[in-house]
Design a protein around this motif. Structure first.
Motif, short mmCIF file in Angstrom:
data_model
loop_
_atom_site.label_atom_id
_atom_site.label_comp_id
_atom_site.label_asym_id
_atom_site.label_seq_id
_atom_site.Cartn_x
_atom_site.Cartn_y
_atom_site.Cartn_z
N ALA A 103 -31.29 32.89 7.85
CA ALA A 103 -29.81 33.08 7.52
C ALA A 103 -28.70 32.31 8.70
CB ALA A 103 -29.36 34.63 7.64
N ILE A 104 -29.54 32.39 9.89
CA ILE A 104 -28.70 31.60 10.95
C ILE A 104 -28.81 30.06 10.77
CG2 ILE A 104 -28.78 31.01 13.40
CD1 ILE A 104 -29.58 34.14 13.54
N VAL A 105 -30.04 29.50 10.36
CA VAL A 105 -30.62 28.12 10.28
C VAL A 105 -29.74 27.37 9.37
CG1 VAL A 105 -32.10 26.37 10.35
CG2 VAL A 105 -32.59 28.30 11.96
N ALA A 106 -29.83 27.98 8.26
CA ALA A 106 -29.54 27.38 6.81
C ALA A 106 -28.00 26.86 6.76
CB ALA A 106 -29.72 28.53 5.75
N PRO A 107 -27.15 27.84 7.40
CA PRO A 107 -25.52 27.14 7.11
C PRO A 107 -25.62 25.73 8.04
CG PRO A 107 -25.62 29.52 7.77
CD PRO A 107 -26.97 29.03 7.68
N VAL A 161 -27.88 23.47 8.26
CA VAL A 161 -28.77 22.62 7.52
C VAL A 161 -27.80 22.30 6.33
CG1 VAL A 161 -30.51 22.25 5.94
CG2 VAL A 161 -30.90 23.33 8.16
N PHE A 162 -27.06 23.06 5.49
CA PHE A 162 -26.31 22.86 4.31
C PHE A 162 -25.00 22.34 4.67
CE2 PHE A 162 -29.49 25.78 2.71
CZ PHE A 162 -30.04 24.76 1.60
N TYR A 163 -24.36 22.43 5.83
CA TYR A 163 -22.91 22.23 6.17
C TYR A 163 -22.51 20.80 5.73
CZ TYR A 163 -18.63 20.95 8.53
OH TYR A 163 -17.31 20.55 8.61
N PRO A 164 -23.18 19.59 5.90
CA PRO A 164 -22.52 18.32 5.35
C PRO A 164 -22.54 18.52 3.77
CG PRO A 164 -24.78 17.92 6.55
CD PRO A 164 -24.31 19.38 6.81
N PHE A 165 -23.64 18.86 3.22
CA PHE A 165 -23.54 19.16 1.88
C PHE A 165 -22.44 19.92 1.31
CE2 PHE A 165 -27.91 18.27 3.09
CZ PHE A 165 -28.40 17.01 2.70
N ALA A 166 -22.24 21.01 1.87
CA ALA A 166 -21.08 21.87 1.17
C ALA A 166 -19.93 21.35 1.42
CB ALA A 166 -21.39 23.06 2.10
N LYS A 167 -19.67 20.57 2.52
CA LYS A 167 -18.31 19.78 2.92
C LYS A 167 -18.06 18.67 1.69
CE LYS A 167 -15.60 17.71 6.46
NZ LYS A 167 -14.44 18.39 6.45
N PHE A 207 -18.57 27.29 0.12
CA PHE A 207 -19.68 26.58 -0.21
C PHE A 207 -20.96 26.77 0.49
CE2 PHE A 207 -18.63 23.73 -4.04
CZ PHE A 207 -17.29 24.46 -4.12
N ASN A 208 -20.72 26.48 1.80
CA ASN A 208 -22.03 26.82 2.75
C ASN A 208 -22.56 28.12 2.81
OD1 ASN A 208 -23.82 25.86 4.75
ND2 ASN A 208 -22.24 25.72 6.28
N LEU A 209 -21.58 28.95 2.76
CA LEU A 209 -22.18 30.59 2.87
C LEU A 209 -23.00 30.77 1.61
CD1 LEU A 209 -22.28 33.23 4.18
CD2 LEU A 209 -20.19 33.75 3.10
N VAL A 210 -22.65 30.28 0.48
CA VAL A 210 -23.02 30.83 -0.72
C VAL A 210 -24.63 29.98 -0.84
CG1 VAL A 210 -22.98 30.44 -3.30
CG2 VAL A 210 -20.94 31.30 -2.00
N ALA A 211 -24.69 28.66 -0.46
CA ALA A 211 -25.61 28.00 -0.79
C ALA A 211 -26.77 28.44 0.30
CB ALA A 211 -25.35 26.38 -0.19
#
Length: 114
Positions: free
Chosen positions: A87-91, A93-99, A50-54
């Protein structure tokens, strides 16, 4: 459940206070006791997916928007350094939302048996 998860709240009871810090969650919801991780092999793979896709969708859309808005004078040097940085920073930022979103989707298909 997905809307609650996107707001970083418990998918079951809508309680907050699930994050210890940006990359670490409490073990279980303080109100309903929902565990933030299931003890199943490979469970984190869903969160990573989910994190990678977002993150990558955001990077591609942002770079594509810059490309289209500035056509025909595309700022290639800007895209050369902005794309990899995003591409490095976005994962992160999105980690808690993806989890939380993966937890909500998982609960939809595999509800907790109490």
């Amino acid at each position: 459940m997905a809307w609650r998860a996107v707001r970083l709240r418990c998918p079951i009871c809508d309680s907050g206070q699930l994050l210890r810090d940006w990359l670490h969650f409490v073990p279980a919801c303080p109100v309903c006791g929902l565990p933030m991780d299931r003890d199943e092999p490979g469970y984190e793979v869903g969160t990573v997916w989910f994190n990678l896709v977002a993150a990558e969708v955001v990077v591609v859309v942002a770079c594509g928007a810059i490309f289209l808005m500035r056509w025909p004078d595309v700022p290639w040097s800007l895209l050369e350094w902005l794309g990899p940085i995003m591409a490095i920073v976005a994962p992160f930022v999105f980690y808690p939302f993806a989890k939380m979103l993966f937890l909500a989707v998982d609960l939809t298909f595999q509800p907790i048996k109490r």
